[in-house]
Design a protein around this motif. Sequence first.
Motif, PDB file in Angstrom:
ATOM      1  N   THR A  57       1.642   4.763   1.430  1.00 24.84           N
ATOM      2  CA  THR A  57       1.305   5.413   2.706  1.00 24.84           C
ATOM      3  C   THR A  57       1.541   6.927   2.675  1.00 24.84           C
ATOM      4  OG1 THR A  57       3.537   4.955   3.510  1.00 24.84           O
ATOM      5  CG2 THR A  57       1.849   3.329   4.028  1.00 24.84           C
ATOM      6  N   THR A  81     -13.006   2.838   9.203  1.00 27.74           N
ATOM      7  CA  THR A  81     -11.999   1.860   8.791  1.00 27.74           C
ATOM      8  C   THR A  81     -12.457   1.145   7.526  1.00 27.74           C
ATOM      9  OG1 THR A  81     -11.313   1.542  11.079  1.00 27.74           O
ATOM     10  CG2 THR A  81     -10.688  -0.183   9.508  1.00 27.74           C
ATOM     11  N   ASN A  82     -11.722   1.381   6.447  1.00 28.83           N
ATOM     12  CA  ASN A  82     -12.023   0.718   5.178  1.00 28.83           C
ATOM     13  C   ASN A  82     -10.923  -0.278   4.872  1.00 28.83           C
ATOM     14  OD1 ASN A  82     -14.441   2.295   3.987  1.00 28.83           O
ATOM     15  ND2 ASN A  82     -13.056   3.858   4.780  1.00 28.83           N
ATOM     16  N   ALA A 141      -6.898   4.100  -2.915  1.00 30.05           N
ATOM     17  CA  ALA A 141      -7.641   2.912  -2.461  1.00 30.05           C
ATOM     18  C   ALA A 141      -8.324   2.266  -3.670  1.00 30.05           C
ATOM     19  CB  ALA A 141      -8.682   3.316  -1.418  1.00 30.05           C
ATOM     20  N   LEU A 163     -11.573   9.284   0.449  1.00 33.55           N
ATOM     21  CA  LEU A 163     -11.410   7.927  -0.064  1.00 33.55           C
ATOM     22  C   LEU A 163     -11.102   7.923  -1.561  1.00 33.55           C
ATOM     23  CD1 LEU A 163     -11.675   5.050   1.039  1.00 33.55           C
ATOM     24  CD2 LEU A 163     -14.111   5.155   0.537  1.00 33.55           C
ATOM     25  N   VAL A 183       0.843  -1.195   0.000  1.00 36.09           N
ATOM     26  CA  VAL A 183       0.000   0.000   0.000  1.00 36.09           C
ATOM     27  C   VAL A 183       0.879   1.245   0.000  1.00 36.09           C
ATOM     28  CG1 VAL A 183      -1.985  -1.079   1.137  1.00 36.09           C
ATOM     29  CG2 VAL A 183      -0.198  -0.013   2.534  1.00 36.09           C
ATOM     30  N   VAL A 234      -4.551   8.804  -2.134  1.00 38.39           N
ATOM     31  CA  VAL A 234      -4.883   7.719  -1.201  1.00 38.39           C
ATOM     32  C   VAL A 234      -4.812   6.367  -1.911  1.00 38.39           C
ATOM     33  CG1 VAL A 234      -6.731   6.755   0.247  1.00 38.39           C
ATOM     34  CG2 VAL A 234      -6.230   9.203   0.329  1.00 38.39           C
ATOM     35  N   VAL A 291      -6.602  11.699   6.844  1.00 36.98           N
ATOM     36  CA  VAL A 291      -6.171  10.309   6.712  1.00 36.98           C
ATOM     37  C   VAL A 291      -5.394   9.959   7.978  1.00 36.98           C
ATOM     38  CG1 VAL A 291      -4.884   8.645   5.316  1.00 36.98           C
ATOM     39  CG2 VAL A 291      -5.972  10.630   4.217  1.00 36.98           C
ATOM     40  N   ILE A 323      -2.706   4.425   7.021  1.00 36.91           N
ATOM     41  CA  ILE A 323      -2.801   3.468   5.909  1.00 36.91           C
ATOM     42  C   ILE A 323      -1.745   2.407   6.193  1.00 36.91           C
ATOM     43  CG2 ILE A 323      -2.521   3.075   3.420  1.00 36.91           C
ATOM     44  CD1 ILE A 323      -3.209   6.027   2.953  1.00 36.91           C
ATOM     45  N   TYR A 355      -5.437  -1.445   4.938  1.00 31.50           N
ATOM     46  CA  TYR A 355      -6.302  -0.694   5.854  1.00 31.50           C
ATOM     47  C   TYR A 355      -6.178   0.794   5.558  1.00 31.50           C
ATOM     48  CZ  TYR A 355      -7.099  -4.865   8.655  1.00 31.50           C
ATOM     49  OH  TYR A 355      -7.494  -6.105   9.074  1.00 31.50           O
ATOM     50  N   TYR A 356      -7.331   1.447   5.383  1.00 35.86           N
ATOM     51  CA  TYR A 356      -7.395   2.888   5.127  1.00 35.86           C
ATOM     52  C   TYR A 356      -8.282   3.486   6.210  1.00 35.86           C
ATOM     53  CZ  TYR A 356      -5.404   1.667   0.638  1.00 35.86           C
ATOM     54  OH  TYR A 356      -4.579   1.175  -0.339  1.00 35.86           O
TER      55      TYR A 356
END
Lengths: 138, 146
Positions: free
Chosen positions: B5, B140-141, B78, B71, B3, B76, B108, B111, B119-120
Amino acid sequence: MSEQRVGDHTGELRVGEPIPELKVTPDRYLTYRYAGASGDFNPIHIDEEFARSVGLPGKILHGLWSMAQVARALTDAAGGPTHLKRLSVQFRGMGVPEQEVTVRGIVREIADGRAIVDVEAEQSGSKIIRNAEATLAL
Amino acid sequence: MPVNTKAIGKSFPPMRYAVGREKIREYSRAVGETNPLHFDLDAARAAGFSDVVAPPMFAVVYGLPAVGVALFDPEVEANFARLVHGGQELQWGPVLVAGDEVSTEVSVADIFERVGLGYYIFESVSRNQRGEEVCRGTWTNIVRGV
């Protein structure tokens, strides 16, 4: 203050005792109404074909609708919307329309005018919200 | 793929939301509320409120658009196709009533990656027109298979 009297229709909360159970069956079209009301139009909630195409059994309930049922069980138990001060949940599994959802909670602790309540929501034997914890102002 | 960050700590301009009476009623019906405070102006006024009261979870209505901006932020990164809502925490101050105006600021919070899941985590702070904090949220996504 008179503001907390309306809806003060339930009994006291006691440590170790359950809050009144909430049972609700989301109808076939609930996810559309909740999408419109909340603004969350993610197609996994409103498009059967799309949901299947991403490996889901069909349209699933919005997690935040299920969380709202947990919140409702708590505010009903505590005497109205001003009493809910904190709610933390984990979404697990997935809820579907047309099957009954049950919210259960147990008062874990009461101190300093606040109650801590452990809550979960279950549907057809599986938990759709678990490890939920709420703080209610008494 | 690890991911990214770099967006941790990024915050977004506040988003304003005007709380309307019919929106409170519509939302309250959709979640099955029965408390008259959410529907009945006379009941709400008799209880000392200036208008119908938003249920606590109405925080979704004014919070989600602000979290959505974060988001969907390109920094980000995602992956929406694999996104699920993993958890939610909300803390409430004074209740909102119709006619209030809310301003929500999202940042944010974190991450990270754990066992193949991204986790985002976003934090939102919402204030009413008097500057009182009405809700603070942690969203929490989780992105499957990063």
